[in-house]
Write a protein that holds these residues in place. Structure first.
Motif, PDB file in Angstrom:
ATOM      1  N   LEU A  91       4.403   4.733 -13.318  1.00 33.17           N
ATOM      2  CA  LEU A  91       4.025   3.418 -13.837  1.00 33.17           C
ATOM      3  C   LEU A  91       5.151   2.401 -13.657  1.00 33.17           C
ATOM      4  N   VAL A  92       6.382   2.811 -13.895  1.00 34.15           N
ATOM      5  CA  VAL A  92       7.515   1.913 -13.681  1.00 34.15           C
ATOM      6  C   VAL A  92       7.616   1.549 -12.201  1.00 34.15           C
ATOM      7  N   TYR A  93       7.404   2.521 -11.339  1.00 37.56           N
ATOM      8  CA  TYR A  93       7.442   2.257  -9.899  1.00 37.56           C
ATOM      9  C   TYR A  93       6.335   1.280  -9.503  1.00 37.56           C
ATOM     10  N   ALA A  94       5.167   1.412 -10.112  1.00 34.28           N
ATOM     11  CA  ALA A  94       4.064   0.497  -9.804  1.00 34.28           C
ATOM     12  C   ALA A  94       4.400  -0.926 -10.229  1.00 34.28           C
ATOM     13  N   LEU A  95       5.025  -1.084 -11.395  1.00 33.00           N
ATOM     14  CA  LEU A  95       5.405  -2.423 -11.849  1.00 33.00           C
ATOM     15  C   LEU A  95       6.449  -3.046 -10.925  1.00 33.00           C
ATOM     16  N   ILE A  96       7.426  -2.257 -10.512  1.00 34.81           N
ATOM     17  CA  ILE A  96       8.451  -2.765  -9.601  1.00 34.81           C
ATOM     18  C   ILE A  96       7.829  -3.139  -8.252  1.00 34.81           C
ATOM     19  N   ASN A  97       6.896  -2.332  -7.788  1.00 37.90           N
ATOM     20  CA  ASN A  97       6.209  -2.611  -6.526  1.00 37.90           C
ATOM     21  C   ASN A  97       5.425  -3.914  -6.623  1.00 37.90           C
ATOM     22  N   PHE A  98       4.722  -4.130  -7.718  1.00 45.52           N
ATOM     23  CA  PHE A  98       3.930  -5.348  -7.902  1.00 45.52           C
ATOM     24  C   PHE A  98       4.823  -6.579  -7.964  1.00 45.52           C
ATOM     25  N   MET A 138       0.831  -1.205   0.000  1.00 47.95           N
ATOM     26  CA  MET A 138       0.000   0.000   0.000  1.00 47.95           C
ATOM     27  C   MET A 138       0.868   1.259   0.000  1.00 47.95           C
ATOM     28  N   PHE A 139       1.955   1.229   0.751  1.00 47.76           N
ATOM     29  CA  PHE A 139       2.876   2.362   0.780  1.00 47.76           C
ATOM     30  C   PHE A 139       3.463   2.614  -0.611  1.00 47.76           C
ATOM     31  N   GLY A 140       3.825   1.540  -1.300  1.00 46.82           N
ATOM     32  CA  GLY A 140       4.342   1.674  -2.657  1.00 46.82           C
ATOM     33  C   GLY A 140       3.307   2.216  -3.624  1.00 46.82           C
ATOM     34  N   THR A 141       2.066   1.774  -3.475  1.00 43.65           N
ATOM     35  CA  THR A 141       0.993   2.282  -4.334  1.00 43.65           C
ATOM     36  C   THR A 141       0.745   3.759  -4.067  1.00 43.65           C
ATOM     37  N   VAL A 183       1.040   7.125  -6.545  1.00 42.87           N
ATOM     38  CA  VAL A 183       0.028   8.182  -6.671  1.00 42.87           C
ATOM     39  C   VAL A 183       0.646   9.544  -6.347  1.00 42.87           C
ATOM     40  N   LEU A 184       1.490   9.597  -5.331  1.00 43.41           N
ATOM     41  CA  LEU A 184       2.132  10.858  -4.961  1.00 43.41           C
ATOM     42  C   LEU A 184       3.051  11.357  -6.078  1.00 43.41           C
ATOM     43  N   ILE A 185       3.778  10.453  -6.717  1.00 43.82           N
ATOM     44  CA  ILE A 185       4.633  10.855  -7.836  1.00 43.82           C
ATOM     45  C   ILE A 185       3.788  11.440  -8.968  1.00 43.82           C
ATOM     46  N   ALA A 186       2.651  10.812  -9.256  1.00 44.18           N
ATOM     47  CA  ALA A 186       1.770  11.312 -10.315  1.00 44.18           C
ATOM     48  C   ALA A 186       1.195  12.682  -9.952  1.00 44.18           C
TER      49      ALA A 186
END
Length: 99
Positions: free
Chosen positions: A68-75, A42-45, A49-52
């Motif tokens: 988006l790259v950060y979201a993929l790495i987080n997943f 959740m922190f990564g998600t 959102v904060l970066i966006a």
């Protein structure tokens, strides 16, 4: 004076920071390891959102690519940690399959 649209993004950024603090608290105080993993995810998600939001605040929508790259790495990281917890290993070699 801040424009109305920017004010909305600023309020959204503050709200995201507050939820990030709550997720950080859950990650530190979680009773089980799965609660901690969920809180880190959740922190990564929320970081994505904060970066966006910060990208829109600064007028640089190319931050969405970084988010988006950060979201993929987080997943992928979350899946890897859960797989490691379930199996005790992240994979096996082809020679282990033949034995």
């Amino acid at each position: 004076m801040i424009m109305d649209g920017s004010m909305m993004f600023l309020v959204a950024a503050v709200a995201v920071l507050i939820t990030m603090l709550m997720a950080l608290f859950r990650a530190l105080a979680g009773p089980t390891v799965f609660d901690r993993i969920l809180a880190v995810n959740m922190f990564g998600t929320k970081t994505m959102v904060l970066i966006a939001v910060l990208g829109f605040l600064t007028g640089r929508p190319d931050f969405l690519d970084i988010a988006l790259v950060y979201a993929l790495i987080n997943f992928i990281g979350t899946i890897a940690v859960l797989k490691f917890l379930k199996f005790g290993d992240l994979g096996y070699s082809s020679r282990d399959e033949n034995e």
